[in-house]
Motif scaffolding. Sequence first.
Motif, PDB file in Angstrom:
ATOM      1  N   GLY A 111       0.790  -1.224   0.000  1.00  0.00           N
ATOM      2  CA  GLY A 111       0.000   0.000   0.000  1.00  0.00           C
ATOM      3  C   GLY A 111       0.823   1.276   0.000  1.00  0.00           C
ATOM      4  N   ILE A 112       2.161   1.143   0.079  1.00  0.00           N
ATOM      5  CA  ILE A 112       3.034   2.321   0.064  1.00  0.00           C
ATOM      6  C   ILE A 112       3.554   2.546  -1.349  1.00  0.00           C
ATOM      7  CG2 ILE A 112       5.121   3.379   1.002  1.00  0.00           C
ATOM      8  CD1 ILE A 112       4.771   1.686   3.497  1.00  0.00           C
ATOM      9  N   GLU A 113       3.159   3.629  -1.948  1.00  0.00           N
ATOM     10  CA  GLU A 113       3.582   3.935  -3.326  1.00  0.00           C
ATOM     11  C   GLU A 113       5.096   4.091  -3.386  1.00  0.00           C
ATOM     12  OE1 GLU A 113       2.820   7.454  -6.653  1.00  0.00           O
ATOM     13  OE2 GLU A 113       1.322   7.071  -5.086  1.00  0.00           O
ATOM     14  N   GLU A 114       5.706   3.505  -4.378  1.00  0.00           N
ATOM     15  CA  GLU A 114       7.164   3.522  -4.493  1.00  0.00           C
ATOM     16  C   GLU A 114       7.695   4.943  -4.610  1.00  0.00           C
ATOM     17  OE1 GLU A 114      10.760   1.480  -7.143  1.00  0.00           O
ATOM     18  OE2 GLU A 114       8.652   1.061  -7.591  1.00  0.00           O
ATOM     19  N   GLY A 115       8.649   5.271  -3.750  1.00  0.00           N
ATOM     20  CA  GLY A 115       9.295   6.580  -3.809  1.00  0.00           C
ATOM     21  C   GLY A 115       8.595   7.679  -3.040  1.00  0.00           C
ATOM     22  N   VAL A 116       7.408   7.424  -2.509  1.00  0.00           N
ATOM     23  CA  VAL A 116       6.654   8.492  -1.851  1.00  0.00           C
ATOM     24  C   VAL A 116       7.372   9.003  -0.610  1.00  0.00           C
ATOM     25  CG1 VAL A 116       5.226   6.840  -0.568  1.00  0.00           C
ATOM     26  CG2 VAL A 116       4.409   9.170  -0.918  1.00  0.00           C
ATOM     27  N   LEU A 117       7.989   8.114   0.148  1.00  0.00           N
ATOM     28  CA  LEU A 117       8.651   8.539   1.385  1.00  0.00           C
ATOM     29  C   LEU A 117       9.991   9.219   1.116  1.00  0.00           C
ATOM     30  CD1 LEU A 117       7.869   5.386   3.576  1.00  0.00           C
ATOM     31  CD2 LEU A 117       6.757   7.627   3.686  1.00  0.00           C
ATOM     32  N   SER A 118      10.723   8.726   0.158  1.00  0.00           N
ATOM     33  CA  SER A 118      12.046   9.295  -0.132  1.00  0.00           C
ATOM     34  C   SER A 118      11.971  10.720  -0.664  1.00  0.00           C
ATOM     35  CB  SER A 118      12.798   8.410  -1.129  1.00  0.00           C
ATOM     36  OG  SER A 118      12.115   8.339  -2.363  1.00  0.00           O
ATOM     37  N   LYS A 119      10.804  11.123  -1.142  1.00  0.00           N
ATOM     38  CA  LYS A 119      10.629  12.484  -1.657  1.00  0.00           C
ATOM     39  C   LYS A 119      10.410  13.517  -0.544  1.00  0.00           C
ATOM     40  CE  LYS A 119       8.869  10.997  -6.147  1.00  0.00           C
ATOM     41  NZ  LYS A 119       7.711  10.947  -7.073  1.00  0.00           N
ATOM     42  N   LEU A 120      10.225  13.024   0.678  1.00  0.00           N
ATOM     43  CA  LEU A 120      10.041  13.933   1.812  1.00  0.00           C
ATOM     44  C   LEU A 120      11.423  14.281   2.369  1.00  0.00           C
ATOM     45  CD1 LEU A 120       7.030  12.050   3.457  1.00  0.00           C
ATOM     46  CD2 LEU A 120       6.949  14.037   1.936  1.00  0.00           C
ATOM     47  N   LYS A 121      12.078  15.221   1.737  1.00  0.00           N
ATOM     48  CA  LYS A 121      13.504  15.497   1.932  1.00  0.00           C
ATOM     49  C   LYS A 121      13.862  16.036   3.317  1.00  0.00           C
ATOM     50  CE  LYS A 121      14.435  14.424  -2.368  1.00  0.00           C
ATOM     51  NZ  LYS A 121      15.155  13.171  -2.701  1.00  0.00           N
ATOM     52  N   HIS A 122      12.874  16.539   4.070  1.00  0.00           N
ATOM     53  CA  HIS A 122      13.158  17.129   5.386  1.00  0.00           C
ATOM     54  C   HIS A 122      12.644  16.273   6.541  1.00  0.00           C
ATOM     55  CE1 HIS A 122      14.489  20.912   3.550  1.00  0.00           C
ATOM     56  NE2 HIS A 122      13.478  20.777   2.725  1.00  0.00           N
ATOM     57  N   LEU A 123      12.152  15.086   6.236  1.00  0.00           N
ATOM     58  CA  LEU A 123      11.532  14.251   7.267  1.00  0.00           C
ATOM     59  C   LEU A 123      12.573  13.724   8.252  1.00  0.00           C
ATOM     60  CD1 LEU A 123       8.718  13.170   8.034  1.00  0.00           C
ATOM     61  CD2 LEU A 123       9.317  11.055   6.830  1.00  0.00           C
ATOM     62  N   LEU A 124      12.316  13.937   9.555  1.00  0.00           N
ATOM     63  CA  LEU A 124      13.219  13.501  10.615  1.00  0.00           C
ATOM     64  C   LEU A 124      12.686  12.290  11.376  1.00  0.00           C
ATOM     65  CD1 LEU A 124      14.181  16.980  12.145  1.00  0.00           C
ATOM     66  CD2 LEU A 124      15.407  15.677  10.389  1.00  0.00           C
ATOM     67  N   TYR A 125      11.381  12.256  11.618  1.00  0.00           N
ATOM     68  CA  TYR A 125      10.772  11.198  12.421  1.00  0.00           C
ATOM     69  C   TYR A 125       9.650  10.541  11.638  1.00  0.00           C
ATOM     70  CZ  TYR A 125      13.063  13.736  16.230  1.00  0.00           C
ATOM     71  OH  TYR A 125      13.978  14.378  17.023  1.00  0.00           O
ATOM     72  N   LEU A 126       9.708   9.215  11.524  1.00  0.00           N
ATOM     73  CA  LEU A 126       8.665   8.460  10.839  1.00  0.00           C
ATOM     74  C   LEU A 126       8.184   7.338  11.756  1.00  0.00           C
ATOM     75  CD1 LEU A 126       6.946   7.814   8.375  1.00  0.00           C
ATOM     76  CD2 LEU A 126       8.880   6.476   7.465  1.00  0.00           C
ATOM     77  N   PHE A 127       6.890   7.393  12.103  1.00  0.00           N
ATOM     78  CA  PHE A 127       6.272   6.417  12.990  1.00  0.00           C
ATOM     79  C   PHE A 127       5.280   5.575  12.193  1.00  0.00           C
ATOM     80  CE2 PHE A 127       7.576  10.013  15.442  1.00  0.00           C
ATOM     81  CZ  PHE A 127       7.974   9.537  16.679  1.00  0.00           C
TER      82      PHE A 127
END
Length: 351
Positions: A111-127
């Motif tokens: 259910g996680i689209e490929e590349g969607v998370l890596s595009k969040l260039k400033h993300l520090l915390y992912l829960f």
Amino acid sequence: MTVKVYPSLLVLFLTNTVWTRNVRQVYDVMDPEDWSLFTFECPQECFCPPSFPNALYCDNKGLKEIPAIPARIWYLYLQNNLIETISEKPFVNATHLKWINLNKNKITSNGIEEGVLSKLKHLLYLFLEDNELEEVPAPLPTSLEQLRLARNKISKIPEGVFSSLENLTMLDLHHNKLLDSALQSDTFQGLNNLMQLNIAKNSLKKMPLSIPANTMQLFLDNNSIEVIPENYFSAIPKVTFLRLNYNKLSDDGIPPNVFNVSSILDLQLSHNQLTKIPPFNAHLEHLHLDHNRIKSVNGTLMCPTSIAIEDHSSYGNMPRLRYLRLDGNEIQPPIPLDIMICFRLLQAVVI
């Protein structure tokens, strides 16, 4: 010195210390006059506090999809919903996200689209705790400092998924379905600044390979580990907190000096199959050996240094053990005098 002896379980007063950047919001102070620079659109399903325009609260709303995230948002709360997918569309304008909480949803790996998370260039915390993930999401943003994936169904770690995460200080994979085969010699390669690694409550039978050298907290509770390789901890010279509770460790599975490491301050070996106390370093401060098969304690053999009863040597040479837990074994009070002579800094003994 007075030493307190408790006949029943003592609640551990040192648990889960996280030597990483605090898991909290960094409430950036903004001048109210600057708020006019943002548009204050707010998804109707969510709450946008006027006093904190960088936060979006969409938790506990029964959401099945992630709403469109406004550009001003840094902190996004989506926990306790029914979300199954993470797609790129809601994040098109949210280019400054630092914190995403998606705990307790129904997100699957597919259910996680490929590349969607890596595009969040400033993300520090992912829960992403308490979801339906079967593998570690990939690729991930290189900015990440904490990644929490506990209580999923993860049995696979894609090759190279951590190789670019040199900013990551905390990785939590506890309560998943990891086997020894999932942890290869290069699995954690690239995690040069990792400080806490939690792989408790999985299905490991061996100590994991190639733990990052800067790891300070290693949690391996509730596995089926039987043997610790000789000199295992020489590769992680900064390890300070070591938890191996609820495994299958016996005397034969512990090399003579494997715990004689000056960096280890807190050693937890509760609920194993030990019949004697393994040697440890004089710098150790907390030792948990409850619920093993230990029948007796010899303070002279247990003492990491030679200290006579009349010895009043300096603090620097004195064993630093302050807390000793031995309940749940076959040891009977009183505490042997030679233990008190050796460990003069003891504050609590549970027997």
